[in-house]
Design an enzyme around this catalytic site. Structure first.
Site, PDB file in Angstrom:
ATOM      1  CG  ASP A  62      -0.385  -0.040   2.522  1.00 60.51           C
ATOM      2  OD1 ASP A  62       0.862  -0.075   2.613  1.00 60.51           O
ATOM      3  OD2 ASP A  62      -1.138  -0.029   3.517  1.00 60.51           O
ATOM      4  CB  SER A  63       4.576   1.671  -0.314  1.00 58.64           C
ATOM      5  OG  SER A  63       4.709   0.533  -1.137  1.00 58.64           O
ATOM      6  CG  ASP A  99       0.565  -4.057   2.085  1.00 64.75           C
ATOM      7  OD1 ASP A  99       0.732  -4.906   2.989  1.00 64.75           O
ATOM      8  OD2 ASP A  99       1.310  -3.077   1.927  1.00 64.75           O
ATOM      9  CE  LYS A 101       3.445  -5.833   3.870  1.00 68.05           C
ATOM     10  NZ  LYS A 101       2.874  -4.657   4.585  1.00 68.05           N
ATOM     11  CD  GLU A 136       0.770  -1.445   7.843  1.00 71.44           C
ATOM     12  OE1 GLU A 136       0.450  -0.606   8.715  1.00 71.44           O
ATOM     13  OE2 GLU A 136       1.190  -1.122   6.720  1.00 71.44           O
ATOM     14  CD  GLU A 150       7.893   0.019   7.301  1.00 74.96           C
ATOM     15  OE1 GLU A 150       7.007  -0.775   6.942  1.00 74.96           O
ATOM     16  OE2 GLU A 150       8.045   1.161   6.809  1.00 74.96           O
TER      17      GLU A 150
HETATM   18  O1  KIV Z   1       3.547  -1.019   1.567  1.00 77.27           O
HETATM   19  C1  KIV Z   1       4.718  -1.440   1.494  1.00 77.27           C
HETATM   20  O2  KIV Z   1       5.423  -1.270   0.488  1.00 77.27           O
HETATM   21  C2  KIV Z   1       5.224  -2.180   2.640  1.00 77.27           C
HETATM   22  C3  KIV Z   1       6.695  -2.497   2.656  1.00 77.27           C
HETATM   23  C4  KIV Z   1       7.496  -1.282   2.744  1.00 77.27           C
HETATM   24  C5  KIV Z   1       7.029  -3.485   3.689  1.00 77.27           C
HETATM   25  O3  KIV Z   1       4.506  -2.503   3.511  1.00 77.27           O
END
Ligand code: KIV
Length: 275
Positions: A44-45, A83, A113, A115, A182
Site C-alpha cells: 500500500d506504499s 497488502d 499482508k 499490519e 519495519e
Molecule cells: O507497503 C509497502 O510497500 C510495505 C513495505 C514497505 C514493507 O509494507
C-alpha cells in the site's frame, strides 16, 4: 524456480536470506521477477510512490486488486503478496476474510499482508483458516502513522521492544508464514528473529533479519520526496530517466526524431491517388 510459502519457510531453516521488492505494474514486475527476487509485494506504499499521497491510508481494495492483477501477469516465479489496505481488515473478522479472499480470487495474490500484532491475531487466524497464507507486519507500521504521531522508529524502549517480541510470537501462533519488521532497532529485530521459527523480512530493521524488502522506487533512485535512512540506492534511475526524456524533448524540438527507421511507408502508386 517458483517461490512459495514453503520456499520462505525452508529458507529460514537452511539459513538462506530472502529478498523481496515492491511492484505495482506489469513491466516492473517482469524486470523484478527476472532478477530472481523471492517475493513481490503489492504494497500500500503505492499510496505514496504511485498516487503521490503523504501516507498509505487512502489506498483502497480496488486499487490493490488492480495493481495485483498487473503484477501477477508480469511475475512468473516470485511469491505474490498483496497488502490489505487500511480498514479492510479492522472492522470485522468476516470482512477481513472476505477482503483477503478478493485479493486472491480477483487479484491473483498467493498471500496477503496485514499490519499489527495481538490486535489483529483473530483476523490472521481466520484468514489462515480460509487457506490464505498471511504475512505479518510489525514495528513502524505505516497504517498507524496517526497513532505514532509520524513515521517514527518503534521498539526503542524495553517495554516497546518486549511488546514487539510478544506480537511476533503471537502472530506465528496465529499462523503467519513470515513477518515484516519495519523501522525497529537492529538488536530488537535480532531478538525477534531468534524468537520465531518463521522468516523475518526487514525494512529498516538491520542485518539480522532472515530477509530484506525495499520499495523499488527508493532503491532505484526514482522517488525523491524523501530518502529514508535505511534505503540504499543501487542506481539513480531518476537521473538517467530525466536525461533520456530531456534528449527526447530536444530531438522532437529539433526535428531529429522520428528518423526514417521509425516511420511507416505507403506505396507511391497509392499515394498518387490522394493528390
Ligand atoms: O507497503 C509497502 O510497500 C510495505 C513495505 C514497505 C514493507 O509494507
Amino acid at each position: 524456480m517458483k517461490n512459495t510459502v514453503l520456499t520462505f519457510k525452508q529458507a529460514k531453516s537452511e539459513g538462506k536470506k530472502l529478498s523481496m521488492l515492491t511492484a505495482y505494474d506489469y513491466s516492473m514486475a517482469k524486470i523484478i521477477d527476472e532478477s530472481n527476487v523471492n517475493g513481490i509485494l503489492i504494497g500500500d506504499s503505492l499510496g505514496m510512490v504511485v498516487k503521490g499521497e503523504e501516507d498509505t491510508l487512502s489506498v483502497t481494495m480496488e486499487e490493490i486488486i488492480y495493481h495485483t492483477k498487473a503484477v501477477k501477469r508480469g511475475a512468473k516465479n516470485s511469491l505474490i503478496v498483496s497488502d490489505m489496505p487500511f480498514l479492510s481488515y479492522h472492522v470485522s473478522i468476516e470482512q477481513a476474510v472476505s477482503n483477503a479472499g478478493r485479493l486472491v480470487k480477483e487479484g491473483g495474490a498467493s498471500a496477503v499482508k496485514l499490519e499489527g500484532g495481538v490486535n489483529i491475531a483473530a483476523q490472521v487466524k481466520a484468514i489462515v483458516d480460509a487457506q490464505i497464507p498471511v504475512m505479518g507486519h510489525i514495528g513502524l507500521t505505516p497504517q498507524s502513522v496517526n497513532t505514532f504521531g509520524g513515521f517514527k522508529v518503534q521498539g526503542k524502549s524495553k517495554s516497546a521492544a518486549k511488546k514487539l517480541i510478544e506480537d511476533a510470537v503471537l502472530l506465528e501462533k496465529a499462523g503467519v508464514f513470515s513477518i515484516v519488521l519495519e523501522g525497529i532497532p537492529e538488536k530488537v529485530a535480532e531478538l525477534i528473529t531468534s524468537s520465531v521459527s518463521i522468516p523475518t523480512i526487514g525494512i529498516g530493521a538491520g542485518k539480522y533479519c532472515d530477509g530484506q524488502i525495499l520499495v523499488y522506487q527508493d532503491m532505484l533512485g526514482m522517488f525523491s520526496d524523501f530518502i529514508p535512512k535505511f534505503v540504499k540506492q543501487y542506481a539513480n534511475l531518476g537521473m538517467i530517466m530525466k536525461e533520456a526524456i530531456g534528449s527526447y524533448v530536444k530531438e522532437v524540438q529539433e526535428g531529429a526524431f522520428p528518423e526514417e527507421k521509425h516511420t511507416f511507408k505507403i506505396d507511391e502508386s497509392e499515394l498518387q491517388k490522394l493528390y
